[in-house]
Design a protein around this motif. Structure first.
Motif, mmCIF file in Angstrom:
data_model
loop_
_atom_site.group_PDB
_atom_site.id
_atom_site.type_symbol
_atom_site.label_atom_id
_atom_site.label_comp_id
_atom_site.label_asym_id
_atom_site.label_seq_id
_atom_site.Cartn_x
_atom_site.Cartn_y
_atom_site.Cartn_z
ATOM 1 N N ARG A 1 -4.776 -8.982 87.511
ATOM 2 C CA ARG A 1 -5.071 -8.956 85.694
ATOM 3 C C ARG A 1 -5.951 -7.885 85.875
ATOM 4 N N PRO A 2 -5.800 -6.701 84.574
ATOM 5 C CA PRO A 2 -6.829 -5.698 84.717
ATOM 6 C C PRO A 2 -8.476 -5.843 85.171
ATOM 7 N N ILE B 1 4.876 4.566 91.723
ATOM 8 C CA ILE B 1 5.232 4.886 91.009
ATOM 9 C C ILE B 1 5.050 6.438 90.944
ATOM 10 N N THR B 2 6.613 7.200 91.478
ATOM 11 C CA THR B 2 6.715 8.901 91.524
ATOM 12 C C THR B 2 7.292 9.278 90.063
ATOM 13 N N LEU B 3 6.233 9.800 89.010
ATOM 14 C CA LEU B 3 6.457 10.788 87.837
ATOM 15 C C LEU B 3 7.724 11.326 87.345
ATOM 16 N N PRO B 4 7.936 11.347 86.615
ATOM 17 C CA PRO B 4 9.798 11.639 86.259
ATOM 18 C C PRO B 4 9.381 13.295 85.911
ATOM 19 N N GLN B 5 8.525 13.689 86.056
ATOM 20 C CA GLN B 5 8.130 15.313 86.195
ATOM 21 C C GLN B 5 7.079 15.928 86.596
ATOM 22 N N THR B 6 6.986 16.949 87.372
ATOM 23 C CA THR B 6 5.440 17.172 87.912
ATOM 24 C C THR B 6 5.239 18.573 86.671
ATOM 25 N N LYS C 1 2.137 -8.315 86.510
ATOM 26 C CA LYS C 1 2.435 -6.912 87.256
ATOM 27 C C LYS C 1 1.215 -5.930 86.110
ATOM 28 N N ILE C 2 0.175 -5.251 87.275
ATOM 29 C CA ILE C 2 -0.472 -4.282 86.319
ATOM 30 C C ILE C 2 -0.288 -3.117 86.610
ATOM 31 N N PHE C 3 0.066 -1.960 85.949
ATOM 32 C CA PHE C 3 0.195 -0.785 86.173
ATOM 33 C C PHE C 3 -1.269 -0.031 86.585
ATOM 34 N N TRP D 1 -12.429 10.307 93.037
ATOM 35 C CA TRP D 1 -11.278 9.608 93.082
ATOM 36 C C TRP D 1 -11.753 9.053 90.828
ATOM 37 N N SER D 2 -10.897 8.866 90.393
ATOM 38 C CA SER D 2 -10.906 7.940 88.988
ATOM 39 C C SER D 2 -9.879 6.243 89.082
ATOM 40 N N LEU D 3 -9.885 6.043 88.739
ATOM 41 C CA LEU D 3 -8.552 4.719 87.831
ATOM 42 C C LEU D 3 -9.609 4.051 87.675
ATOM 43 N N ARG D 4 -7.794 3.964 86.024
ATOM 44 C CA ARG D 4 -8.015 3.274 85.148
ATOM 45 C C ARG D 4 -6.397 2.259 85.593
#
Length: 512
Positions: A19-20, A68-73, A41-43, A30-33
């Motif tokens: 859980r978050p 997870i690979t972002l769809p666009q760079t 599952k959480i993102f 670094w930054s974690l959100r």
């Protein structure tokens, strides 16, 4: 290692608790959100300095974290990337408005465009089929399937084109995948969707639709079991097919529900279920309706449930026996005389002998000895034939004896039909509950009548929908599981002749 030591602890917390976590770890490296996810599952959105990439890549497999690979760079700073995205959104909105404005100009040509679409689609399919024709400079050769009844008509049409053609025909070969076409009486054709849902019969199979139509008609009526519900269903379905334009296949499907609504009316009238017992509580001004209801009622399932259960089991027994007879006829037609007699007819006679024995004990005890001899003779026949595939004589006898245990399977099949009674009784009881709650709510001062009416309406609509769904599912299940398993083989391919296949235009023949 000292720089990135807080990072594993936070990720470990996320993976351990699923859980978050309550924190948002932010540092200058670094930054974690955390964001809501799906299920357990959480993102996690993680931004790291490039010096930490190697350490984080080691952590991910250890902690079962899937990147997870972002769809666009994006290029440039986050501010520059955001501006680029906003410009693209604005451009897309402008293009969308332009497309919508252009589409509105075509609205007045909608029918013409639909006709054009169907015409072009038909021409395209025609050219695709023409490419399959074998041709030379002087002649072409076309082969395909045609209904036997249409061969004379085909010859007549070809004769109008001239004499430079030759038509030859042959019977289908045993190993060919021969297409089939269901052809039944107009009433039976309304129920062919049930056969199609399971799978079309192959070319050598018997079309079960006529039997399915009769039994499904009876089963659905017993499962819903209410006169008013059946009346509403029949009116809506028959009026809908007559007033609304739709494909013929859709009309047949809806008409099927109209006819099973008629079956529910018949069963509901005979068992006295008119929205449960609602009509027994009508004001005196409508006293003639309860009188009509009482005059049509033959048996009350609440007072005499055993009779309805016996009726359901008898109907089930008849369908199982008919399934065995159809299996016998099919194997006999294929000239498999041994399996037809030993596997189908043998079990049919054995089950009938058991039924005769039970009836004899109940109604004619003096003939029970003769009936018992019939059962023993049929059992010995099965013992002698069911183990015929074994080579060892002892194994043949043992296999034959063990095969008699199969009678419990047939007994289980017959007992499955008791659900016809259970579902019909449930429908009536829920309708009675709706009436009771409406009466209780109706005693509320001032607006009680409105509350009671709403409760009555909501409960009965819910009951109608759920009873209809349950009646369809369980009636179909009895066909597929208890009936088809006795003889049916699917795998057929539907015959699809060359014709105009349109989406918007309906073609019909007529005289001008």
């Amino acid at each position: 290692s000292g720089i990135c030591s807080p990072l594993p602890a936070c990720i470990q917390e996320l993976t351990a608790t699923r859980r978050p976590c309550s924190c948002s770890e932010i540092s200058w490296l670094w930054s974690l959100r955390e964001f809501p996810g799906i299920g357990k599952k959480i993102f996690v959105f993680l931004i790291i300095h490039r010096d930490l990439v190697a350490a984080v890549d080691i952590l991910f497999p250890e902690l079962s974290i899937s990147p997870i690979t972002l769809p666009q760079t994006f290029e440039g700073t986050p501010t520059e990337a955001l501006k680029t995205v906003q410009k693209k959104i604005q451009q897309a909105e402008k293009e969308r408005e332009a497309v919508l404005k252009k589409a509105w100009t075509y609205v007045q040509f909608e029918k013409d465009l639909q006709i054009t679409f169907d015409f072009v689609s038909s021409q395209r399919e025609r050219h695709q089929n023409e490419n399959k024709i074998r041709r030379t400079q002087e002649a072409c050769f076309l082969n395909g399937w045609v209904l036997a009844a249409k061969v004379p008509l085909l010859e007549q049409r070809l004769a109008t084109l001239g004499k430079e053609w030759v038509l030859s025909q042959r019977d289908p070969l045993p190993n060919e995948n021969i297409p089939i076409q269901l052809k039944n009486h107009s009433w039976v054709a309304n129920f062919d969707i049930l056969t199609r849902l399971f799978g079309l019969p192959n070319y050598t199979e018997i079309d079960p639709t006529p039997f399915v139509a009769v039994f499904f008609f009876i089963f659905f009526g017993m499962c819903m079991g209410d006169f008013i519900y059946g009346l509403l269903m029949a009116l809506v379905c028959f009026m809908g097919t007559s007033k609304i334009k739709m494909p013929e296949s859709s009309k047949r499907f809806i008409r099927m529900f109209g006819w099973v609504g008629v079956s529910s009316m018949i069963y509901g009238a005979l068992t006295g279920s008119w929205m449960g017992d609602f009509f027994d509580y009508l004001p005196p001004a409508f006293s003639f309706l309860p009188a009509i209801k009482k005059g049509l009622t033959i048996v009350d399932p609440l007072k005499n449930p055993i009779l309805i259960i016996i009726l359901a089991l008898c109907i089930g027994l008849v369908q199982v026996l008919i399934g065995l007879l159809i299996g016998f006829a099919k194997e006999w037609k294929r000239k498999n005389y041994g399996p037809a007699i030993m596997d189908k007819l043998g079990w049919f006679i054995f089950i009938v002998s058991i039924v005769v024995f039970v009836i004899t004990i109940r109604f004619a005890p003096t003939g029970k000895n003769a009936a018992s001899y019939l059962v023993i003779a049929c059992a010995l026949f099965l013992v002698g034939t069911q183990g015929r595939s074994k080579k060892n004589p002892i194994q043949k006898v043992l296999s034959g004896i063990i095969s008699l245990y199969g009678v419990t399977g047939y007994l289980g099949d017959v007992l499955s039909y008791s659900r016809l009674f259970a579902l019909g009784l449930t429908s009536s009881i829920i309708a009675m509950l709706a009436r009771t709650l409406a009466q209780v709510m109706g005693e509320t001062p001032y607006i009680g009548w409105l509350i009671g009416l709403l409760v009555l309406l909501i409960f009965n609509v819910f009951n109608l929908l759920m009873s209809g769904l349950g009646a369809f599912v369980h009636s179909a299940r009895l066909q597929y599981v208890e009936f088809f398993t006795k003889f049916y083989e699917d795998g057929g391919k539907e015959f699809q002749p060359f014709k105009f296949k349109t989406k918007y235009v309906r073609l019909s023949q007529g005289r001008s």
